[in-house]
Design an enzyme around this catalytic site. Structure first.
Site, PDB file in Angstrom:
ATOM      1  N   HIS A 275      41.807  -2.861 -32.051  1.00 20.99           N
ATOM      2  CA  HIS A 275      41.817  -1.456 -32.401  1.00 20.99           C
ATOM      3  C   HIS A 275      41.120  -1.147 -33.729  1.00 20.99           C
ATOM      4  CE1 HIS A 275      43.227   2.637 -32.471  1.00 20.99           C
ATOM      5  NE2 HIS A 275      43.740   2.462 -33.659  1.00 20.99           N
ATOM      6  N   CYS A 276      40.835  -2.153 -34.539  1.00 17.74           N
ATOM      7  CA  CYS A 276      40.348  -1.871 -35.895  1.00 17.74           C
ATOM      8  C   CYS A 276      38.835  -1.964 -36.026  1.00 17.74           C
ATOM      9  CB  CYS A 276      41.024  -2.820 -36.894  1.00 17.74           C
ATOM     10  SG  CYS A 276      42.788  -2.506 -37.116  1.00 17.74           S
ATOM     11  N   ILE A 277      38.298  -3.168 -35.978  1.00 14.12           N
ATOM     12  CA  ILE A 277      36.893  -3.373 -36.321  1.00 14.12           C
ATOM     13  C   ILE A 277      35.932  -2.631 -35.392  1.00 14.12           C
ATOM     14  CG2 ILE A 277      35.093  -5.104 -36.691  1.00 14.12           C
ATOM     15  CD1 ILE A 277      37.342  -7.034 -37.475  1.00 14.12           C
ATOM     16  N   ASP A 280      37.200   1.566 -36.413  1.00  9.61           N
ATOM     17  CA  ASP A 280      37.337   2.215 -37.722  1.00  9.61           C
ATOM     18  C   ASP A 280      36.013   2.598 -38.378  1.00  9.61           C
ATOM     19  OD1 ASP A 280      39.975   1.856 -37.240  1.00  9.61           O
ATOM     20  OD2 ASP A 280      40.310   0.324 -38.765  1.00  9.61           O
TER      21      ASP A 280
END
Length: 431
Positions: A275-277, A280
């Site tokens: 979900h992050c890299i 974001d």
């Protein structure tokens, strides 16, 4: 839960924090709720999905060992409650927003879940409460989605209510850097907001690094994950360069890592999931596009990350060709489909796109993952994991995610292997 208080009841900066509502009980919200409860704070876990809450009650959720033990304890004790009733957030001293901030198919921010959570928080907010936004988002999210609408409701931020940003730092499946051992960045709208929010954050992490505003905290999180994205893209590029020069990229990385300063190892792989890299940095790029601010390095890195699954498929096609086979009709087993080892999570997993691309090129594709029973592809196709794979049943194995504590000796029986992890033990089979 604590009784309802108003701003005039007690000096909240000196009052003991007794209850926190956590909106969103996913991979961030659930460990957050468990951490607070383990520190003696009553927790109200709120999620719109009753199936998610039932899975939590049945302990059928993906958690690291310590959090799994905390869940078992919390479910048997008072002060840990799960509900779909968001109106009950008014019962808590503080409210933490831990909902996802994904991107859509065009890599644009999908602010729907966050906007909905903040709208409901503002609707049921009361004087005396502290609100902390932990979801990663664009610069100014805290001001736009919390401060302005709370002010419009007649609540003065800094005296009636207290608002801060403290982006999460949770790495699913990572037992080496737990939430309880990782410092958090914290930025309040006012100094008193920061003080009030620190009561919550310091119950979760060893320290709260205070910054001057929510905007600084928001940018810090975007910088952290953009830094990782850029360096992963660089590691992947160097892996491709090493392949052209017949060098082992892992040997090069290990050698460079002996330098005690100025170098941090990042490793190549089949792509970036979770979900992050993959998400974001696109919040930053989206915001910068509105201000016409250039970020060519970041944009190129994210383009390279998006292209990585295609490069992996081309690598598979090259190995097949070198061994006298075409892609059409070849039986290819994708080994591991979770986005990282040790988690039951396929969000943005490169494996799903890789399977689709291989299938479009005519390959007959299956997968094996002891942690993921079935996956749904973008076209609606549902695949189930091979239960007992045999290497000899396949023309080639593509190593995507090797799950810890499982036997992969059978992979060496495959006529061809493509190690997209760059970490699997060398195979005696031709490659």
């Amino acid at each position: 839960m604590a009784k309802l208080l108003t701003a005039g009841d007690v000096p909240f900066s000196s009052a003991r924090l007794s209850s926190v509502a956590v909106i969103g009980m996913g991979y961030v919200g659930l460990p957050t709720a468990l951490g607070l409860h383990a520190n003696g704070i009553s927790v109200l876990g709120i999620d719109h999905d009753p199936h998610r809450l039932e899975a939590i009650r049945n302990q059928n959720v993906d958690l690291i060992g310590p959090d799994r033990e905390r869940l078992a304890t919390a479910l048997g004790e008072s002060g840990f409650e799960l509900t779909t009733d968001v109106a009950r957030l008014a019962e808590a001293d503080a409210v933490m927003v831990c909902v996802p901030t994904p991107v859509d198919s065009r890599l644009l921010p999908d602010l729907g879940p966050l906007s909905d959570a903040c709208d409901k928080l503002v609707r049921y907010a009361r004087a005396g409460q502290t609100f902390i936004l932990t979801s990663t988002s664009f610069i100014g999210t805290t001001a736009t989605m919390l401060v302005e609408p709370l002010t419009d409701r007649g609540l003065t931020v800094g005296s009636d209510v207290f608002v801060a940003s403290s982006p999460e730092r949770i790495d699913p499946g990572n037992v080496r850097h737990t939430q309880q051992e990782t410092p958090r960045v914290l930025g309040g709208v006012t100094p008193r907001c920061t003080d009030m929010a620190a009561r919550v954050i310091e119950a979760l992490s060893p320290s709260a690094h205070r910054v001057g505003s929510p905007e600084v905290a928001e940018m810090t999180k975007l910088y952290e994950n953009t830094f990782r994205a850029v360096n992963i893209a660089l590691a992947n590029e160097f892996a491709d360069i090493c392949a052209d020069l017949t060098l082992d990229p892992m040997e090069v990385i290990d050698a460079a890592s002996t330098k005690p300063y100025g170098f941090m190892p990042f490793h190549p792989g089949p792509g970036v999931g979770g979900h992050c890299i993959p998400c974001d940095p696109h919040y930053l790029l989206w915001q910068l596009s509105e201000t016409r601010t250039g970020a060519p390095l970041v944009r190129q890195a994210m383009n390279a990350i998006a292209e990585r699954p295609r490069r992996v498929v081309e690598r598979v096609q090259g190995v097949l060709s070198d061994n006298g086979k075409g892609m059409a009709g070849s039986r290819i087993l994708v080994v591991g489909v979770s986005y990282k080892p040790g988690v039951r999570d396929v969000r943005s997993s490169p494996a799903l796109e890789i399977i689709e691309l291989l299938t479009r090129r005519g390959a007959k594709v299956g997968y094996y993952d002891p942690l993921i029973q079935r996956v749904a592809l973008a076209d609606g196709t549902v695949l189930e994991s091979i239960v007992e794979p045999a290497g000899s049943d396949w023309d080639a194995a593509l190593l995507h995610t090797v799950q810890p504590d499982h036997d992969y000796a059978w992979v060496h029986e495959c006529p061809m292997t493509v190690d997209a992890t760059y970490r699997f033990a060398p195979s005696p089979a031709p490659c």
